[in-house]
Design an enzyme around this catalytic site. Structure first.
Site, PDB file in Angstrom:
ATOM      1  N   ILE A 191       9.390   8.114  10.601  1.00 31.08           N
ATOM      2  CA  ILE A 191       9.579   8.326  12.609  1.00 31.08           C
ATOM      3  C   ILE A 191      10.551   9.595  12.019  1.00 31.08           C
ATOM      4  O   ILE A 191      10.979  10.498  12.303  1.00 31.08           O
ATOM      5  CB  ILE A 191      10.552   7.993  13.269  1.00 31.08           C
TER       6      ILE A 191
ATOM      7  N   ASP B 128     -17.003 -10.559 -10.603  1.00 35.13           N
ATOM      8  CA  ASP B 128     -18.386  -9.945 -10.025  1.00 35.13           C
ATOM      9  C   ASP B 128     -18.016  -8.827  -9.327  1.00 35.13           C
ATOM     10  O   ASP B 128     -16.800  -7.528  -8.957  1.00 35.13           O
ATOM     11  CB  ASP B 128     -18.752 -10.866  -9.241  1.00 35.13           C
TER      12      ASP B 128
ATOM     13  N   ARG C 109      -2.354  18.700  12.532  1.00 39.89           N
ATOM     14  CA  ARG C 109      -2.757  17.222  13.241  1.00 39.89           C
ATOM     15  C   ARG C 109      -2.474  18.365  14.673  1.00 39.89           C
ATOM     16  O   ARG C 109      -1.822  18.520  14.900  1.00 39.89           O
ATOM     17  CB  ARG C 109      -1.590  16.793  13.805  1.00 39.89           C
TER      18      ARG C 109
ATOM     19  N   GLU D  52      -5.275   5.581  20.138  1.00 41.20           N
ATOM     20  CA  GLU D  52      -4.333   5.243  20.349  1.00 41.20           C
ATOM     21  C   GLU D  52      -4.394   4.840  22.240  1.00 41.20           C
ATOM     22  O   GLU D  52      -3.612   4.675  23.274  1.00 41.20           O
ATOM     23  CB  GLU D  52      -3.400   6.568  20.506  1.00 41.20           C
TER      24      GLU D  52
END
Lengths: 322, 322, 322
Positions: B260, B308, B105, B167
Site C-alpha cells: 500500500i 524425482d 493496470r 475480487e
C-alpha cells in the site's frame, strides 16, 4: 470503508418434542433481511420461528422474528407428522403475521416424507417460503419445484422462496448446482450438527474444523446472490459466546445465523443489522449513482473515490436489508 | 527440507488521487520473480509500481520494484481517464526501465472503460504485462486477449503477460477457467478490499475470514503454474505486521504480496526471496539431474534421498526466481 | 450427540534407506478401519506398516498395525528398486498377516517405475491393497486399474483396494474425479511434505496453511464414502504433539493419520478409535432400525429423537470400525 455487514436476521425455533429438551437439540434459525436478490421482488425475512403444535405456533408469533417457520421435520415426532401437517396448514391460513414471512420446514426429499408434507401445505396461497432440509443436490430442489408447480396456487407458485439446508459432504460437492438449480432458491443454511454427523467431524469451540465448509458455502451464496445463514450457537445460555459467533459469522460474510433458543433472536438480529455509518454512506452512493446515470455517466467520484458497479451493488444490498 | 518459499516480489503503487489519501486506499502491489512459468520465456518481475501522472511515474522509477505498473484504474479519477491513457502510453514508450517489467493496470472489462484503455496502450511495442482488474470469468480474459491479438504489434502480442485480479465471489467460482483461459495468464492477485465488498465480508487482523479464498487461489495458481500475489497489508506504518503478513503469505504458498506504500517494497521483496541454503540445495539437484539425464537415468539419489520430477521442478522454480 | 469420530487406524512405515534417517524422512502411515464403504465388502485395515527389506518387513510384522504396506517408493533407493520388487513379492506370498491387510506402496505413474512395480507384484493372489503415490488425476487411477485387470489373478482383481495419495495442487483440483474414478478407490491420503514442495508452501506447527487442502480432501472423501488419512506428525518424539494432531485430525473428519515412527502407531490407533458411549448408542440405533424396518417403518424414535437415514448411516459406519 466497505467493511459493512450483510444484515438481516431470521429466527427459527422448533417444535418442542415432548421427550426431549428440544430447545437445545432443535435450533432456532436466525436469518437476515438480505436483498441478495436484487433482481427479484424482495420478501422481508428477518426472523424465522417454527413449530407445528398450536402452543409453539403461538409462542413463535410473540417473537420479533421477521419470518415464521412452521416445522414438519426434526421438531415433530415421526408418529405425529400427519397431525402436524394439518396444524401447519391451518396455521398458515389462519394467522396474520404482518410483515413477517410465512415459511415451512419440510422433511428431506430422501426421507420419503417430503411429498406428503408438500401435498398438505402447498395448496395454501399464504405460504411464502420453504426450508428444505438435507439438500444433497439440485435434484432435491427440482423435486420440490415440480411439486410447487403442480400443487401451489398459480398466482403464488413463482414467488415461493426456497431456503436450502447444507447438511452433508455431498451437498458441499454440489453447492454450485444447488445455488443455480432454480430462481426460487433464496438462501443457503449451514446445518452444522448433521454436517458433522455425515462427515464424522467433531464440532469444537474454535469452529476451525468447519472453516472450509462454512467459507465455501458463503462464497457460493454470494456468487449466486443468495443469503448465507450460519450454524447454530449451541451454548444458548451465554450471550458472550453468541455474540462472538455472530461477529465471526458477519466477518465470514454470513447474512444471518440459526438460533437454538428464542432468547438468542434479539442478539442475533442486532448483530446482523447494518450500522448507521454504512447505511448513510450507502444512501449517498445510491443518490450519486442516480444523479450520474441520469446524465449518462456510469462511474463517478464520491469523497474522492471512484464509485463503480461493485460498490453500487454493495450499497443496494445494504439498503435493501433495512 | 523442501520448506522453501516461492520467491520474488513485485511492487505496485497507485496514482495518488488528489482528493484522497490514496497511499492508503490504493495498494501497491508487491509481486515476485517467479518462474512458475517454466515452460514459458521468463520475464523478470520482482516489483510493480504504478501511476498515471508524470510525478508518480517518476517516483515509481526510483523504487527497486522489478515491474512498474502504470495505473489506469482506481488510482485515476473518472474524469482524468482520457488524459491518463495518453500519459501512460508515453511513459511506456519513453522510459528505459532496465530489467524491470513494464505493465499497465486497466479498468475491469465490465466497466466499459477497458476497451479505451487497451486501444490507447496496446499499440506500444514496449508493453510487457497487463494487470486486469475484477476478472469474473474466462470471458474477461478472452476479451483482453482478442484486443491484444488485434491491436498489439505482431511481434509482441504473444509475449504480453496477464495478471488477473480476483475480487469477487464469482471470480473464485471461476478460478479454474480463468487460470486456463489463455497461456498469457501468468499470475493471480487476491484483491481483498473489493472481495470483501462483493461478499459482505469484514477483513480482520487475524485474516482467518479469508482462509478459503486465499488458499483456494494459491492452490489453483500452483496447479496451473501461475504466480500467486497476496493481499495488501493495510497497516502500512508497521513493519512488524507487514513481516507477519509476508511470513503467512509465504507459508500459504503465495509468491508475492501487494503493498500500500513504497516503504513496504523492500521488506516484501526481502521476505519473498529464496534463502541461500535452499538455493544451494536446488543448484545441486539441477546439477545432478543434468548429469544423470545425460546418462539416460531419470531419477537419482542425492544425500541419500531419491530426487524425482517434483523435486527437480521445485528446484527449477526456485532457481528461476533469483 | 453425534459428535463421534471416524475411527480406525492404519500404520505404515518405510524402508530404512541406508544413507538417511528415514525414520524421520519417510513417514509411517496410520490409517483406520473405516467402513466408509458400507456398500462394499469390508476389508479390515487398521494399520499399515511397510518395508521392502527383509529386516523391515519382519519389524513391521511385530507392530499392531492392521495393514502392512510393503514399500517400493521413497523408502527404496533407485538402484535397489528391482531387488525390492522381488523381496516384496516374496513377502506378500510368504507371510501370514492374520487379519492384517497386505498392501504395497508403488512409485507414481509419472515416474515410469509404476509399470514394473505392478508387473512384479500383481501376479500375487495375496495382495489386498495398493498405495498409489502422487495421484494427479483419475488417469493415474485408470492406469493402475488397467494393469490390475490384466495382471492380477481373476478371482482377486475386483477386491484390490486403492489408497490414493494427494501430493500436489493438481491432485487437489481433481479430487472429485479421483474419488469417483473406480470403485476400488477406498481412501485418500494427504501427503503434506510433497504437497508443500509442489506448491512452495511451508508447513508450520499451527498447520493453518494446510486448512483448505486438508478440509477439501476430507469433504471429498466423505462425499464419496472413502477413508481420509491425515498428514504425518513430524515431531516423532513428542507424544503431546502427536495427540494434539490426532485430536485435530479427528475433529476435521479424518479417519486415520500417517506416522513417521513405529512408536506413533499405538497412540494414533487409540486416538482414532470410537469411544464406548458412541458405540453403545450406535448399536441401539441399528437394533431399533432392524426392528422397525421389519415392520415396514423407515424412520423411528429413540430416546425421544427421530432416527432417520443419515443417523443410521453414521451408526453403521461407527460399528464397522470396531
Amino acid at each position: 470503508m466497505l467493511n459493512s455487514l450483510r444484515v438481516s436476521a431470521v429466527a427459527k425455533s422448533a417444535l418442542l418434542n415432548n421427550n426431549l429438551l428440544s430447545t437445545i437439540s432443535t435450533p432456532l434459525l436466525i436469518q437476515c433481511k438480505n436483498n441478495s436478490t436484487l433482481s427479484r421482488k424482495y420478501i422481508k425475512r428477518r426472523a424465522l420461528f417454527n413449530g407445528s403444535e398450536d402452543r409453539k405456533i403461538l409462542a413463535s408469533l410473540r417473537t420479533n422474528a421477521d419470518s415464521i417457520v412452521f416445522d414438519l421435520e426434526d421438531g415433530v415426532a415421526f408418529n405425529r407428522k400427519k397431525e402436524a401437517r394439518v396444524k401447519v396448514f391451518n396455521a398458515i391460513e389462519k394467522y396474520d403475521l404482518g410483515k413477517r414471512e410465512k415459511a415451512v420446514r419440510i422433511n428431506c426429499v430422501s426421507s420419503g416424507l417430503a411429498e406428503d408434507d408438500l401435498k398438505s401445505i402447498l395448496p395454501s396461497s399464504k405460504l411464502e417460503a420453504l426450508v428444505i432440509t438435507k439438500v444433497n443436490s439440485e435434484k432435491d430442489i427440482h423435486f420440490v419445484c415440480d411439486m410447487i408447480d403442480h400443487l401451489a396456487p398459480e398466482n403464488v407458485r413463482k414467488n415461493i422462496r426456497l431456503i436450502a439446508c447444507v447438511e452433508s459432504a455431498m451437498s458441499l460437492m454440489n453447492l454450485k448446482s444447488i445455488c443455480t438449480s432454480d430462481p426460487r432458491v433464496d438462501a443457503l443454511v449451514f446445518a452444522s450438527e448433521d454436517y458433522c454427523a455425515d462427515t464424522g467431524m467433531i464440532r469444537t469451540r474454535s469452529r476451525k474444523e468447519l472453516t472450509y465448509a462454512r467459507q465455501a458455502l458463503v462464497a457460493h451464496a454470494h456468487a449466486y446472490n443468495l443469503q448465507a445463514i450460519d450454524l447454530v450457537c449451541q451454548d444458548y445460555k451465554s450471550d458472550d459466546i453468541l455474540r462472538e459467533e455472530c461477529q465471526e459469522g458477519k466477518e465470514y460474510g454470513f447474512t444471518g445465523k440459526q438460533a437454538i433458543h428464542p432468547r438468542q433472536i434479539d442478539i442475533i438480529q442486532e448483530m446482523f443489522s447494518p450500522n448507521k455509518k454504512d447505511l448513510e454512506y450507502a444512501r449517498r452512493i445510491l443518490d450519486g449513482f442516480k444523479n450520474h446515470t441520469s446524465k449518462g455517466i456510469g462511474a463517478f467520484v464520491l469523497d474522492g473515490k471512484m464509485i463503480d458497479q461493485p460498490v453500487v451493488r454493495w450499497a443496494e444490498k445494504l439498503i435493501s436489508r433495512v
